[in-house]
Design a protein around this motif. Structure first.
Motif, PDB file in Angstrom:
ATOM      1  N   ILE A 161       0.736  -1.337   0.128  1.00 48.53           N
ATOM      2  CA  ILE A 161      -0.191   0.018  -0.657  1.00 48.53           C
ATOM      3  C   ILE A 161       0.771   1.563  -0.116  1.00 48.53           C
ATOM      4  CG2 ILE A 161      -1.826   1.462   1.286  1.00 48.53           C
ATOM      5  CD1 ILE A 161      -2.884  -1.296   2.662  1.00 48.53           C
ATOM      6  N   HIS A 162       0.553   1.978  -0.767  1.00 46.99           N
ATOM      7  CA  HIS A 162       1.505   2.962  -1.003  1.00 46.99           C
ATOM      8  C   HIS A 162       0.245   4.432  -0.579  1.00 46.99           C
ATOM      9  CE1 HIS A 162       4.559   6.581  -2.891  1.00 46.99           C
ATOM     10  NE2 HIS A 162       2.930   7.346  -2.202  1.00 46.99           N
ATOM     11  N   PRO A 163       0.218   5.432   0.282  1.00 46.08           N
ATOM     12  CA  PRO A 163      -1.187   5.563   0.753  1.00 46.08           C
ATOM     13  C   PRO A 163      -1.157   6.701   0.320  1.00 46.08           C
ATOM     14  CG  PRO A 163       1.107   5.718   2.760  1.00 46.08           C
ATOM     15  CD  PRO A 163       1.466   4.632   1.636  1.00 46.08           C
ATOM     16  N   ARG A 173       2.839  14.271   2.233  1.00 47.29           N
ATOM     17  CA  ARG A 173       2.817  13.382   2.715  1.00 47.29           C
ATOM     18  C   ARG A 173       1.432  12.030   2.649  1.00 47.29           C
ATOM     19  NH1 ARG A 173       5.781  13.860   7.261  1.00 47.29           N
ATOM     20  NH2 ARG A 173       5.914  16.418   7.779  1.00 47.29           N
ATOM     21  N   PRO A 174       2.083  10.640   3.117  1.00 46.43           N
ATOM     22  CA  PRO A 174       1.664   9.801   2.729  1.00 46.43           C
ATOM     23  C   PRO A 174       0.224   9.666   4.011  1.00 46.43           C
ATOM     24  CG  PRO A 174       4.185   8.889   2.397  1.00 46.43           C
ATOM     25  CD  PRO A 174       3.525  10.612   2.968  1.00 46.43           C
ATOM     26  N   ASP A 175      -0.465   9.139   3.731  1.00 45.43           N
ATOM     27  CA  ASP A 175      -1.540   9.473   4.602  1.00 45.43           C
ATOM     28  C   ASP A 175      -1.489   8.034   5.629  1.00 45.43           C
ATOM     29  OD1 ASP A 175      -3.940   9.081   5.840  1.00 45.43           O
ATOM     30  OD2 ASP A 175      -5.305   9.863   4.135  1.00 45.43           O
ATOM     31  N   TRP A 176      -1.091   7.869   6.590  1.00 37.18           N
ATOM     32  CA  TRP A 176      -1.018   6.774   7.845  1.00 37.18           C
ATOM     33  C   TRP A 176      -2.223   6.700   8.456  1.00 37.18           C
ATOM     34  CZ3 TRP A 176       4.919   8.039  10.597  1.00 37.18           C
ATOM     35  CH2 TRP A 176       5.668   7.577   9.226  1.00 37.18           C
ATOM     36  N   GLU A 180      -3.254   2.980   8.642  1.00 37.54           N
ATOM     37  CA  GLU A 180      -3.382   2.238  10.036  1.00 37.54           C
ATOM     38  C   GLU A 180      -5.000   1.040   9.650  1.00 37.54           C
ATOM     39  OE1 GLU A 180      -2.753   3.003  14.894  1.00 37.54           O
ATOM     40  OE2 GLU A 180      -3.702   4.553  13.270  1.00 37.54           O
ATOM     41  N   GLU A 181      -5.743   1.873   9.282  1.00 36.12           N
ATOM     42  CA  GLU A 181      -7.053   1.798   9.283  1.00 36.12           C
ATOM     43  C   GLU A 181      -6.611  -0.246   8.298  1.00 36.12           C
ATOM     44  OE1 GLU A 181     -11.540   2.615   7.858  1.00 36.12           O
ATOM     45  OE2 GLU A 181     -10.013   4.180   7.840  1.00 36.12           O
ATOM     46  N   ALA A 182      -6.233   0.716   7.217  1.00 35.51           N
ATOM     47  CA  ALA A 182      -5.922  -0.795   6.882  1.00 35.51           C
ATOM     48  C   ALA A 182      -5.333  -1.918   6.772  1.00 35.51           C
ATOM     49  CB  ALA A 182      -5.202  -0.102   4.843  1.00 35.51           C
ATOM     50  N   LEU A 183      -3.796  -1.216   7.199  1.00 36.38           N
ATOM     51  CA  LEU A 183      -3.568  -2.711   8.623  1.00 36.38           C
ATOM     52  C   LEU A 183      -4.326  -3.610   9.078  1.00 36.38           C
ATOM     53  CD1 LEU A 183      -0.201  -3.188   8.555  1.00 36.38           C
ATOM     54  CD2 LEU A 183      -0.025  -1.933  10.577  1.00 36.38           C
ATOM     55  N   GLU A 184      -5.280  -3.048  10.442  1.00 37.86           N
ATOM     56  CA  GLU A 184      -5.692  -3.750  10.551  1.00 37.86           C
ATOM     57  C   GLU A 184      -6.857  -4.527  10.431  1.00 37.86           C
ATOM     58  OE1 GLU A 184      -7.931   0.275  12.654  1.00 37.86           O
ATOM     59  OE2 GLU A 184      -6.071   0.960  14.226  1.00 37.86           O
ATOM     60  N   ASN A 185      -7.287  -3.522   9.115  1.00 38.86           N
ATOM     61  CA  ASN A 185      -8.711  -5.162   8.901  1.00 38.86           C
ATOM     62  C   ASN A 185      -8.221  -5.389   7.265  1.00 38.86           C
ATOM     63  OD1 ASN A 185     -10.748  -3.224   9.814  1.00 38.86           O
ATOM     64  ND2 ASN A 185     -10.083  -1.466   8.720  1.00 38.86           N
ATOM     65  N   SER A 186      -6.704  -5.338   6.812  1.00 40.16           N
ATOM     66  CA  SER A 186      -6.076  -6.103   5.704  1.00 40.16           C
ATOM     67  C   SER A 186      -6.554  -7.887   5.924  1.00 40.16           C
ATOM     68  CB  SER A 186      -5.447  -6.056   4.844  1.00 40.16           C
ATOM     69  OG  SER A 186      -4.973  -6.487   3.395  1.00 40.16           O
ATOM     70  N   GLU A 203      12.590   5.018  11.182  1.00 41.97           N
ATOM     71  CA  GLU A 203      12.425   4.529  12.520  1.00 41.97           C
ATOM     72  C   GLU A 203      11.183   5.195  12.990  1.00 41.97           C
ATOM     73  OE1 GLU A 203      15.817   6.759  14.276  1.00 41.97           O
ATOM     74  OE2 GLU A 203      17.104   4.346  13.455  1.00 41.97           O
ATOM     75  N   ARG A 204      10.848   6.259  12.303  1.00 44.18           N
ATOM     76  CA  ARG A 204       9.725   6.706  12.727  1.00 44.18           C
ATOM     77  C   ARG A 204       7.939   6.139  12.425  1.00 44.18           C
ATOM     78  NH1 ARG A 204      11.822  12.304  10.655  1.00 44.18           N
ATOM     79  NH2 ARG A 204      11.164  11.481   9.420  1.00 44.18           N
ATOM     80  N   PHE A 205       8.899   5.160  11.204  1.00 46.49           N
ATOM     81  CA  PHE A 205       7.763   4.622  10.713  1.00 46.49           C
ATOM     82  C   PHE A 205       7.618   3.595  11.740  1.00 46.49           C
ATOM     83  CE2 PHE A 205       6.455   0.452   8.137  1.00 46.49           C
ATOM     84  CZ  PHE A 205       4.841   1.050   7.689  1.00 46.49           C
ATOM     85  N   CYS A 206       8.426   3.296  12.307  1.00 46.67           N
ATOM     86  CA  CYS A 206       8.282   1.806  12.817  1.00 46.67           C
ATOM     87  C   CYS A 206       7.402   2.005  14.546  1.00 46.67           C
ATOM     88  CB  CYS A 206       9.482   1.200  12.822  1.00 46.67           C
ATOM     89  SG  CYS A 206      10.300   0.544  11.294  1.00 46.67           S
ATOM     90  N   GLU A 207       7.848   3.186  14.494  1.00 47.07           N
ATOM     91  CA  GLU A 207       7.765   3.180  16.040  1.00 47.07           C
ATOM     92  C   GLU A 207       6.196   3.548  16.311  1.00 47.07           C
ATOM     93  OE1 GLU A 207       7.958   7.271  18.366  1.00 47.07           O
ATOM     94  OE2 GLU A 207       9.255   7.500  17.112  1.00 47.07           O
ATOM     95  N   ARG A 208       5.865   3.956  14.847  1.00 48.41           N
ATOM     96  CA  ARG A 208       4.058   4.124  14.437  1.00 48.41           C
ATOM     97  C   ARG A 208       4.201   3.449  14.450  1.00 48.41           C
ATOM     98  NH1 ARG A 208      -0.141   8.400  11.834  1.00 48.41           N
ATOM     99  NH2 ARG A 208      -1.825   6.962  12.349  1.00 48.41           N
ATOM    100  N   PHE A 209       3.793   2.225  13.735  1.00 44.01           N
ATOM    101  CA  PHE A 209       3.877   0.850  12.997  1.00 44.01           C
ATOM    102  C   PHE A 209       4.553  -0.622  13.454  1.00 44.01           C
ATOM    103  CE2 PHE A 209       2.459   3.989   9.968  1.00 44.01           C
ATOM    104  CZ  PHE A 209       0.890   3.898  10.169  1.00 44.01           C
TER     105      PHE A 209
END
Length: 303
Positions: A161-163, A173-176, A180-186, A203-209
């Motif tokens: 997914i390229h958001p 900015r990519p729509d994180w 996040e919603e896609a990650l929860e529902n896929s 590192e910012r990405f990994c902190e959130r996901f």
């Protein structure tokens, strides 16, 4: 974390992939620039060279197909399977105007009924795993809930997914939040793609996901070919490595291209690599002004 190189039309061809894989190993997959089916069920000569197994020895390669007709996708996929490929990727992300105007790439995302029929047919008939690279919509991020509901009906081996929506191209900015919603529902495994251009971005990405296990990187890896190594080991690309990499690419392109196309190709690559090292920007300013390959070499070989 598994790292993949995203396809970039005109750059990440077999020439580029071979040198990158040799110089900076550590990626789990490379994706080809998209292959477009032809009416005579054969590859264009350029595309054929790019997917031939003998041009990609030792490279973990996944071919990508751009199509909105199931029969075209299937006969192209079967040819690729004959070459030995064990995964086929469907491009539903390309934002190019000419591609979208034909209802392909991210343009296909506005025809959900047609997309559903297409996926139903290719998943029913193809014998190897199918992955998908997608944007989150054509015009609005809110479109992705309905798009994801369609994806969830099929056994996609990996959903990258390229958001961004098509209208964003690569701006903003990519729509994180949507990611996040896609990650929860896929119901299918999810891979992230978009604006991982530095260790700090990663590192910012990994902190959130923290649960994401696959990342596809495109422009960030062209700009800094050693980015994955730097993420894994903190070993940044040296200036000597940077220049040697550029020289190897030039010599490889010279074997298959005339002088002027080689110069244009190297300028295109340097337009990304201008941020790779503290000294890159000033070298790129000099390279931009060159009109002949000999001038380019004088800049590069006197560093």
């Amino acid at each position: 974390m598994k790292f993949y190189m995203a396809p970039l039309e005109g750059i990440t061809t077999y020439i580029y992939r071979n040198i990158h894989h040799d110089r900076f190993p550590g990626l789990e997959k490379y994706y080809t620039p998209f292959v477009s089916p032809t009416s005579n069920h054969d590859f264009k000569s350029r595309e054929k060279r790019d997917v031939l197994p003998e041009n990609n020895r030792g490279i973990p390669l996944v071919p990508q197909i751009l199509s909105n007709h199931a029969d075209e996708f299937l006969y192209t996929a079967e040819r690729l399977i004959e070459y030995g490929y064990s995964e086929i990727n469907l491009n539903l992300g390309c934002p190019s105007g000419t591609v979208v105007a034909k209802g392909r790439g991210s343009g296909f995302l506005s025809d959900l009924e047609g997309l559903n029929r297409f996926l139903g047919e290719i998943f029913d008939k193809l014998t190897v795993p199918i992955s998908i690279k997608t944007r989150i919509g054509r015009n609005e991020p809110s479109e992705f809930r309905d798009i994801l509901a369609i994806y969830n009906q099929y056994p996609i081996c990996e959903l990258t997914i390229h958001p961004r929506v098509r209208a964003d191209f690569y701006r903003g900015r990519p729509d994180w939040d949507v990611f996040e919603e896609a990650l929860e529902n896929s119901v299918n495994p999810v891979c992230y793609n978009g604006d991982i251009n530095s260790v700090e971005d990663y590192e910012r990405f990994c902190e959130r996901f923290p649960t994401v296990e696959q990342i596809m990187i495109g422009r960030g890896l062209i700009a800094n070919p050693a980015l994955v190594r730097e993420i894994k080991t903190k070993q940044a690309m040296s200036w000597q490595e940077h220049i040697q990499y550029a020289k190897e690419l030039q010599h490889a392109y010279e074997k298959i291209m005339p002088e002027i196309p080689v110069l244009y190709k190297m300028k295109e690559i340097w337009s990304y690599m201008a941020t790779a090292h503290p000294d890159s920007a000033k070298v790129w300013k000099r390279i931009k002004k060159t009109k002949h390959l000999a001038e380019y070499e004088r800049v590069l070989y006197t560093l």
